[in-house]
Scaffold this motif. Structure first.
Motif, PDB file in Angstrom:
ATOM      1  N   ILE A 148      57.807  -2.218 -70.959  1.00 28.02           N
ATOM      2  CA  ILE A 148      58.078  -0.625 -71.749  1.00 28.02           C
ATOM      3  C   ILE A 148      57.550   0.624 -71.513  1.00 28.02           C
ATOM      4  O   ILE A 148      56.808   0.257 -73.164  1.00 28.02           O
ATOM      5  N   LEU A 154      55.294  -9.467 -73.804  1.00 30.96           N
ATOM      6  CA  LEU A 154      55.853  -8.069 -73.548  1.00 30.96           C
ATOM      7  C   LEU A 154      54.967  -7.709 -73.919  1.00 30.96           C
ATOM      8  O   LEU A 154      54.132  -6.978 -74.823  1.00 30.96           O
ATOM      9  N   ILE A 160      54.443  -2.981 -74.607  1.00 34.29           N
ATOM     10  CA  ILE A 160      55.539  -1.452 -74.896  1.00 34.29           C
ATOM     11  C   ILE A 160      54.523  -1.070 -75.612  1.00 34.29           C
ATOM     12  O   ILE A 160      53.214  -0.409 -75.979  1.00 34.29           O
ATOM     13  N   ALA A 219      65.244   5.137 -79.190  1.00 33.56           N
ATOM     14  CA  ALA A 219      65.503   3.259 -80.597  1.00 33.56           C
ATOM     15  C   ALA A 219      67.306   3.323 -80.295  1.00 33.56           C
ATOM     16  O   ALA A 219      66.649   2.857 -81.381  1.00 33.56           O
ATOM     17  N   PHE A 235      68.581   0.371 -76.554  1.00 32.83           N
ATOM     18  CA  PHE A 235      67.562  -0.114 -76.598  1.00 32.83           C
ATOM     19  C   PHE A 235      67.530  -1.723 -76.800  1.00 32.83           C
ATOM     20  O   PHE A 235      67.213  -2.418 -76.388  1.00 32.83           O
ATOM     21  N   TYR A 295      66.531  -4.705 -76.091  1.00 31.29           N
ATOM     22  CA  TYR A 295      64.948  -5.699 -76.336  1.00 31.29           C
ATOM     23  C   TYR A 295      65.095  -6.584 -77.135  1.00 31.29           C
ATOM     24  O   TYR A 295      63.938  -7.404 -76.936  1.00 31.29           O
ATOM     25  N   ARG A 296      66.133  -7.211 -77.891  1.00 33.43           N
ATOM     26  CA  ARG A 296      66.037  -8.517 -79.157  1.00 33.43           C
ATOM     27  C   ARG A 296      66.577  -9.078 -78.062  1.00 33.43           C
ATOM     28  O   ARG A 296      66.211 -10.433 -77.779  1.00 33.43           O
ATOM     29  N   LEU A 316      59.097  -2.619 -84.055  1.00 34.27           N
ATOM     30  CA  LEU A 316      59.103  -2.765 -83.104  1.00 34.27           C
ATOM     31  C   LEU A 316      58.608  -4.283 -83.542  1.00 34.27           C
ATOM     32  O   LEU A 316      58.885  -5.426 -82.645  1.00 34.27           O
ATOM     33  N   TRP A 335      60.558  -9.094 -83.290  1.00 28.97           N
ATOM     34  CA  TRP A 335      59.558 -10.089 -82.864  1.00 28.97           C
ATOM     35  C   TRP A 335      59.767 -11.376 -84.306  1.00 28.97           C
ATOM     36  O   TRP A 335      59.867 -12.440 -84.191  1.00 28.97           O
TER      37      TRP A 335
END
Length: 307
Positions: free
Chosen positions: A146, A233, A235, A258, A262, A266-267, A300, A304
């Motif tokens: 990203i 991933l 960012i 965000a 997004f 993202y999730r 962010l 996770w």
């Protein structure tokens, strides 16, 4: 080691372990990692940013992001995170620092942990990927980047790898399975687009990230996820608009937000069980305003941790 960083509000003895700073354990022994532990390294390095002629200061980011993570509530009863401290680059030997991180990440993944890295410059990409690939040499690794930039420039003679060369370096290791989300037309030359096409790097332009296009975005993400064994991933915080992420090495007036769009995709990425490694990069505290960028990076990461 980080007693002045992992701090936050205490809500009483009955809620003794309900905030992140209370659930982090500082660690040095990789044998103590258990399956599904989140394992944190700081990559306190911006030598690649210096080589890339960017605004230096990102090496100060890992501890600032940690501090902004500290007070988040923990909602999962079995949550565990081990903090192995920072890798630095005091002598300008970027390659050595990258190899150190790769070696440590490999240990984490082979123990069944989940690798989390707070960077530093986006030179973390090659190091983090190398760690995943070292742990799973026979498996197909997918990378979701990203970022406003492809970071696929060929290293300059006499300069070497930098924060802008990670995906070119990865492509030299063999076929690359990458999806770059948030790419800006005015941040990448035609040469970089050509390089992306040459190596089969898929991408979604920043202009394509709107709510009505979510079904297409999901499909392109799933095309990658379904075709690989493990996912990494990364960012780069300069993908975001300068109003919400002013503290980066290369700020973007037209960066993404965000917002709901997004967070939806993202999730969706975070929920995938193939995701084993995540990093945030290019937070530059020297140029941040009220920790906006560091706070966004922390949020962010927390998505996770609590998924």
């Amino acid at each position: 080691m980080f007693q002045n960083i992992w701090q936050g509000r205490l809500d009483g003895e009955e809620l003794l372990f309900h905030r992140l700073f209370q659930r982090v354990k500082e660690e040095q022994n990789y044998d103590n990692i258990s399956t599904n532990d989140f394992v944190l390294h700081g990559f306190a390095v911006d030598e690649g940013v210096r080589r890339n002629k960017g605004r230096q200061g990102a090496k100060e980011a890992p501890d600032v992001i940690r501090k902004n993570m500290s007070n988040f509530p923990v909602i999962l009863p079995d949550f565990s995170m081990l903090d192995f401290g920072n890798i630095t680059c005091e002598d300008g030997n970027l390659e050595s620092s990258q190899n150190n991180l790769a070696k440590n990440v490999s240990k984490v993944l082979l123990k069944g942990g989940k690798s989390l890295v707070l960077s530093g410059g986006h030179e973390v990409t090659y190091a983090h990927y190398l760690g995943v690939k070292t742990a799973f040499p026979e498996q197909k690794i997918g990378i979701i980047n990203i970022d406003a930039h492809f970071d696929n420039r060929q290293p300059e003679n006499g300069v070497g790898p930098s924060s802008g060369t990670g995906f070119w370096q990865i492509a030299q290791e063999g076929p690359i399975n990458s999806l770059h989300i948030g790419i800006q037309r005015n941040s990448n030359t035609l040469k970089l687009f050509d390089t992306a096409h040459q190596y089969g790097m898929k991408y979604i332009l920043a202009d394509e990230l709107f709510f009505e296009n979510l079904s297409s975005i999901y499909q392109r993400i799933d095309d990658l996820l379904n075709n690989v064994d493990y996912v990494y991933l990364t960012i780069c915080m300069d993908v975001f608009n300068a109003s919400i992420a002013p503290g980066v090495s290369a700020s973007a007036y037209n960066g993404i937000f965000a917002d709901a769009t997004f967070m939806h995709f993202y999730r969706h990425i975070l929920k995938n069980k193939k995701l084993v490694a995540l990093d945030v990069a290019e937070v530059n505290p020297s140029f941040d305003i009220q920790d906006r960028t560091a706070r966004l990076a922390a949020c962010l990461v927390n998505e996770w941790l609590m998924m």
